[in-house]
Design a protein around this motif. Structure first.
Motif, PDB file in Angstrom:
ATOM      1  N   SER A 217      12.560  -5.485  25.560  1.00  0.00           N
ATOM      2  CA  SER A 217      11.971  -5.435  26.900  1.00  0.00           C
ATOM      3  C   SER A 217      10.643  -6.192  26.937  1.00  0.00           C
ATOM      4  CB  SER A 217      11.790  -3.992  27.355  1.00  0.00           C
ATOM      5  OG  SER A 217      10.983  -3.262  26.452  1.00  0.00           O
ATOM      6  N   CYS A 218       9.801  -5.975  25.933  1.00  0.00           N
ATOM      7  CA  CYS A 218       8.543  -6.720  25.842  1.00  0.00           C
ATOM      8  C   CYS A 218       8.816  -8.202  25.611  1.00  0.00           C
ATOM      9  CB  CYS A 218       7.686  -6.173  24.708  1.00  0.00           C
ATOM     10  SG  CYS A 218       7.196  -4.449  24.900  1.00  0.00           S
ATOM     11  N   LEU A 219       9.766  -8.486  24.734  1.00  0.00           N
ATOM     12  CA  LEU A 219      10.107  -9.877  24.438  1.00  0.00           C
ATOM     13  C   LEU A 219      10.700 -10.567  25.664  1.00  0.00           C
ATOM     14  CD1 LEU A 219      11.653  -9.438  20.868  1.00  0.00           C
ATOM     15  CD2 LEU A 219       9.371 -10.285  21.446  1.00  0.00           C
ATOM     16  N   MET A 220      11.466  -9.843  26.461  1.00  0.00           N
ATOM     17  CA  MET A 220      12.031 -10.392  27.687  1.00  0.00           C
ATOM     18  C   MET A 220      10.925 -10.798  28.654  1.00  0.00           C
ATOM     19  SD  MET A 220      14.747  -8.592  30.324  1.00  0.00           S
ATOM     20  CE  MET A 220      13.709  -7.134  30.558  1.00  0.00           C
ATOM     21  N   HIS A 221       9.919  -9.949  28.772  1.00  0.00           N
ATOM     22  CA  HIS A 221       8.773 -10.243  29.640  1.00  0.00           C
ATOM     23  C   HIS A 221       8.063 -11.521  29.188  1.00  0.00           C
ATOM     24  CE1 HIS A 221       5.365  -9.549  32.241  1.00  0.00           C
ATOM     25  NE2 HIS A 221       4.535  -9.391  31.219  1.00  0.00           N
ATOM     26  N   MET A 222       7.811 -11.622  27.899  1.00  0.00           N
ATOM     27  CA  MET A 222       7.125 -12.808  27.379  1.00  0.00           C
ATOM     28  C   MET A 222       8.017 -14.042  27.432  1.00  0.00           C
ATOM     29  SD  MET A 222       4.770 -11.322  24.258  1.00  0.00           S
ATOM     30  CE  MET A 222       6.044 -10.351  23.460  1.00  0.00           C
ATOM     31  N   GLU A 223       9.323 -13.857  27.262  1.00  0.00           N
ATOM     32  CA  GLU A 223      10.243 -14.992  27.365  1.00  0.00           C
ATOM     33  C   GLU A 223      10.210 -15.608  28.755  1.00  0.00           C
ATOM     34  OE1 GLU A 223      14.759 -15.860  25.915  1.00  0.00           O
ATOM     35  OE2 GLU A 223      14.520 -14.201  27.334  1.00  0.00           O
TER      36      GLU A 223
END
Length: 245
Positions: A217-223
């Protein structure tokens, strides 16, 4: 042999199936008896976070029905695991729900604390930035919080240090929030985006080729921020790196 139930959150299943597949393959490589219950759906966290926890009984009961038989329940998502640990209750199966709350693990904590992995057979020759999610630090204690005067530790780093060829970059603010925060990124969009840009910039200026972490979820935001800035830097769940050959 202990039986492991693989809990794959709905957003991982829909948007990042590679993280779920890598988790399954990694656990199998380690010789574990892993099963993916096909009847699982959402754990109920989005409703609970939005103030509707009283409407999650269907999700809770289904979770119990799917996972009560397992010795361990493992998931590649810290926020969903923390939700289950703290909020899984049912009207009809509370004893089973209470037991499940004690045997559900985020993947990294399971590998470090239960399996006690010491010699991973993985290779990933790239510069990698590690994002340590807030709920992972402050809820699951996957790593030490910088605001505490206490000895440092990081379970994700403990695993990544076993990956051949991986070069971990040093960040200026190693445990800063990315701004995602689940529904926070919807109700406070501008603040969330600014926090995400700051978090991404710390990785970029320090030469990361990949950003990894224990929660998609955090990685999706940064992606999303990386793509809007036309960056070539990619995000990968830590399971995909630990499973790389």
């Amino acid at each position: 042999m202990k039986k492991v139930g693989l809990f794959i959150p709905c957003y991982v299943d829909q948007f990042y199936p590679g993280a779920g597949i890598a988790t399954y393959q990694l656990l199998k490589k380690l010789g574990l008896d892993v099963t993916y219950p096909t009847g699982q759906t959402c754990c109920g966290q989005p409703m609970a976070n939005s103030g509707f926890e009283h409407l999650t009984q269907g999700c809770n009961q289904l979770f119990v029905d799917n996972f009560a038989e397992f010795d361990y329940i493992v998931s590649p998502s810290g926020s969903c695991v923390l939700h289950i640990k703290e909020h899984l209750h049912t009207t009809h199966s509370e004893n089973q729900a209470a037991e499940i709350r004690t045997k559900v693990y985020e993947l990294v904590e399971f590998l470090v604390d239960i399996v006690k992995v010491k010699n991973l057979k993985a290779r990933f020759p790239h510069k990698v930035g590690l994002h340590q999610s807030c709920h992972g630090q402050r809820g699951l204690y996957l790593s030490q919080m910088s605001e505490l005067v206490a000895p440092g530790f990081s379970k994700p780093l403990q695993l990544l240090s076993q990956v051949e060829g991986l070069e971990l970059i040093t960040l200026k603010r190693g445990d800063e929030c990315c701004g995602f925060g689940g529904t926070f990124c919807v109700v406070e969009e501008a603040v969330s985006v600014k926090m995400g840009k700051d978090r991404v910039k710390d990785h970029l200026v320090n030469g990361a080729e990949y950003i990894t972490g224990a929660d998609m979820s955090c990685l999706m935001h940064m992606e999303g921020i990386l793509k809007r800035e036309n960056s070539q830097v990619k995000v990968l769940h830590i399971a995909e790196i630990l499973n790389a050959e």
